[in-house]
Scaffold this motif. Structure first.
Motif, PDB file in Angstrom:
ATOM      1  N   ARG A  82      -8.905   0.960  -4.962  1.00 27.38           N
ATOM      2  CA  ARG A  82      -9.419  -0.330  -4.494  1.00 27.38           C
ATOM      3  C   ARG A  82      -8.308  -1.122  -3.817  1.00 27.38           C
ATOM      4  N   HIS A  83      -7.121  -1.111  -4.431  1.00 32.55           N
ATOM      5  CA  HIS A  83      -5.989  -1.845  -3.863  1.00 32.55           C
ATOM      6  C   HIS A  83      -5.584  -1.290  -2.493  1.00 32.55           C
ATOM      7  N   LEU A  84      -5.906  -0.024  -2.248  1.00 31.18           N
ATOM      8  CA  LEU A  84      -5.620   0.582  -0.947  1.00 31.18           C
ATOM      9  C   LEU A  84      -6.725   0.292   0.073  1.00 31.18           C
ATOM     10  N   ARG A  99       0.829  -1.209   0.000  1.00 29.89           N
ATOM     11  CA  ARG A  99       0.000   0.000   0.000  1.00 29.89           C
ATOM     12  C   ARG A  99       0.862   1.257   0.000  1.00 29.89           C
ATOM     13  N   ALA A 100       1.980   1.226   0.716  1.00 27.88           N
ATOM     14  CA  ALA A 100       2.885   2.374   0.737  1.00 27.88           C
ATOM     15  C   ALA A 100       3.445   2.631  -0.660  1.00 27.88           C
ATOM     16  N   VAL A 101       3.776   1.556  -1.376  1.00 26.62           N
ATOM     17  CA  VAL A 101       4.290   1.689  -2.742  1.00 26.62           C
ATOM     18  C   VAL A 101       3.206   2.247  -3.659  1.00 26.62           C
ATOM     19  N   ILE A 102       1.973   1.790  -3.483  1.00 26.21           N
ATOM     20  CA  ILE A 102       0.868   2.279  -4.315  1.00 26.21           C
ATOM     21  C   ILE A 102       0.635   3.763  -4.077  1.00 26.21           C
ATOM     22  N   GLU A 137       3.293   5.601  -5.812  1.00 24.30           N
ATOM     23  CA  GLU A 137       3.040   5.538  -7.250  1.00 24.30           C
ATOM     24  C   GLU A 137       1.979   6.549  -7.662  1.00 24.30           C
ATOM     25  N   LEU A 138       0.898   6.640  -6.899  1.00 14.08           N
ATOM     26  CA  LEU A 138      -0.170   7.590  -7.216  1.00 14.08           C
ATOM     27  C   LEU A 138       0.340   9.030  -7.185  1.00 14.08           C
ATOM     28  N   VAL A 139       1.142   9.341  -6.180  1.00 14.30           N
ATOM     29  CA  VAL A 139       1.689  10.701  -6.078  1.00 14.30           C
ATOM     30  C   VAL A 139       2.559  11.015  -7.290  1.00 14.30           C
ATOM     31  N   VAL A 140       3.441  10.074  -7.641  1.00 12.21           N
ATOM     32  CA  VAL A 140       4.351  10.301  -8.773  1.00 12.21           C
ATOM     33  C   VAL A 140       3.571  10.437 -10.079  1.00 12.21           C
ATOM     34  N   ALA A 160      -2.197   2.536 -17.967  1.00  5.88           N
ATOM     35  CA  ALA A 160      -2.491   1.161 -18.393  1.00  5.88           C
ATOM     36  C   ALA A 160      -1.297   0.247 -18.130  1.00  5.88           C
ATOM     37  N   TYR A 161      -0.095   0.745 -18.391  1.00  8.30           N
ATOM     38  CA  TYR A 161       1.114  -0.066 -18.194  1.00  8.30           C
ATOM     39  C   TYR A 161       1.316  -0.397 -16.716  1.00  8.30           C
ATOM     40  N   LEU A 162       1.088   0.575 -15.846  1.00  6.60           N
ATOM     41  CA  LEU A 162       1.282   0.324 -14.418  1.00  6.60           C
ATOM     42  C   LEU A 162       0.282  -0.701 -13.894  1.00  6.60           C
TER      43      LEU A 162
END
Length: 251
Positions: free
Chosen positions: A173-175, A7-10, A13-16, A80-82
């Motif tokens: 959803r993943h979070l 979740r921390a990685v997600i 990722e969202l911020v970036v 889409a790639y992520l």
């Protein structure tokens, strides 16, 4: 729900992703609105353009418009790639080609559902002093203008629907976020980068985001959203270019 470390990685990722794409566009849009509100002229007497010339020389302008299209396509492709890298097939978000007919029909229906009331809401918001006059295009009358405007419409639709609906809601959803909360976040993000148009632009696009996001949550088909958004922008961009200075009811 993903593991805490994932979740921390997600979140990162969202911020970036949104710092690179539509998130900063939202911040810039907010600053543009604040600047318009601070001006001595009421916002309803101000005009903001969406697609503007990018160079003095016609050929260079056309090439820079194409670069803008490629950038938008790349933004959507990144989302889409992520998702693919996260182990999801593109069919899982409705980006496969198995339902071309139904996707197209739903897209056309969505465009009609949003487009006609959306135009009426824009005109009402402008008349009420909540919105700037939005000029979808100020490109010169050249042979390539319709081509550029159609391609920009496709690029906008692809980037926004993939990133703000398919990618963002999936990652939320993943979070562990609920469907309703993820839908609200998605709709507000969509509205944020339309703040440059005024309060009416923000509200109208939040409503569009709620409708589009819920349709995707119910159907799991992203292509209809891309098709509908493309049609809406083509009508707005090309239609405005054709009707500009020819009708009296456009602000």
């Amino acid at each position: 729900m993903s593991a805490p470390s994932e979740r921390a990685v997600i979140r990162l990722e969202l911020v970036v992703v949104f710092a690179m794409t539509l998130g900063l566009a939202g911040l810039s849009s907010l600053l543009t609105l604040i600047d318009a509100l601070l001006a001595p002229t009421p916002i309803s007497d101000q005009t903001i353009a969406i697609n503007v010339p990018l160079a003095r020389a016609g050929v260079i302008d056309f090439l820079k418009q194409l670069i803008a299209v490629i950038r938008l396509l790349a933004w959507g492709a990144l989302g889409a790639y992520l998702l693919y890298r996260a182990g999801m097939k593109l069919a899982a978000v409705g980006l496969d080609g198995t339902r071309k007919g139904r996707d197209t029909a739903l897209g056309v229906g969505l465009a009609a559902l949003i487009g006609i009331p959306g135009l009426a809401f824009y005109l009402a918001a402008h008349a009420a002093g909540m919105n700037l006059a939005v000029a979808p295009s100020t490109l010169d009358d050249t042979w390539w203008r319709p081509i550029a405007l159609v391609l920009l419409a496709v690029g906008n639709a692809w980037a926004e629907e993939v990133l703000v609906v398919g990618y963002l809601i999936t990652r939320l959803r993943h979070l562990g976020m609920s469907e309703t909360a993820a839908l609200l976040v998605s709709a507000v993000v969509r509205g944020s980068y339309h703040l440059y148009q005024g309060f009416g632009g923000f509200v109208g696009n939040v409503v569009m985001g709620l409708v589009f996001g819920r349709v995707w949550q119910r159907t799991n088909r992203l292509w209809p959203l891309v098709i509908a958004h493309t049609l809406l922008d083509v009508v707005a961009f090309v239609g405005y270019a054709l009707l500009r200075d020819r009708v009296s009811w456009l602000p």
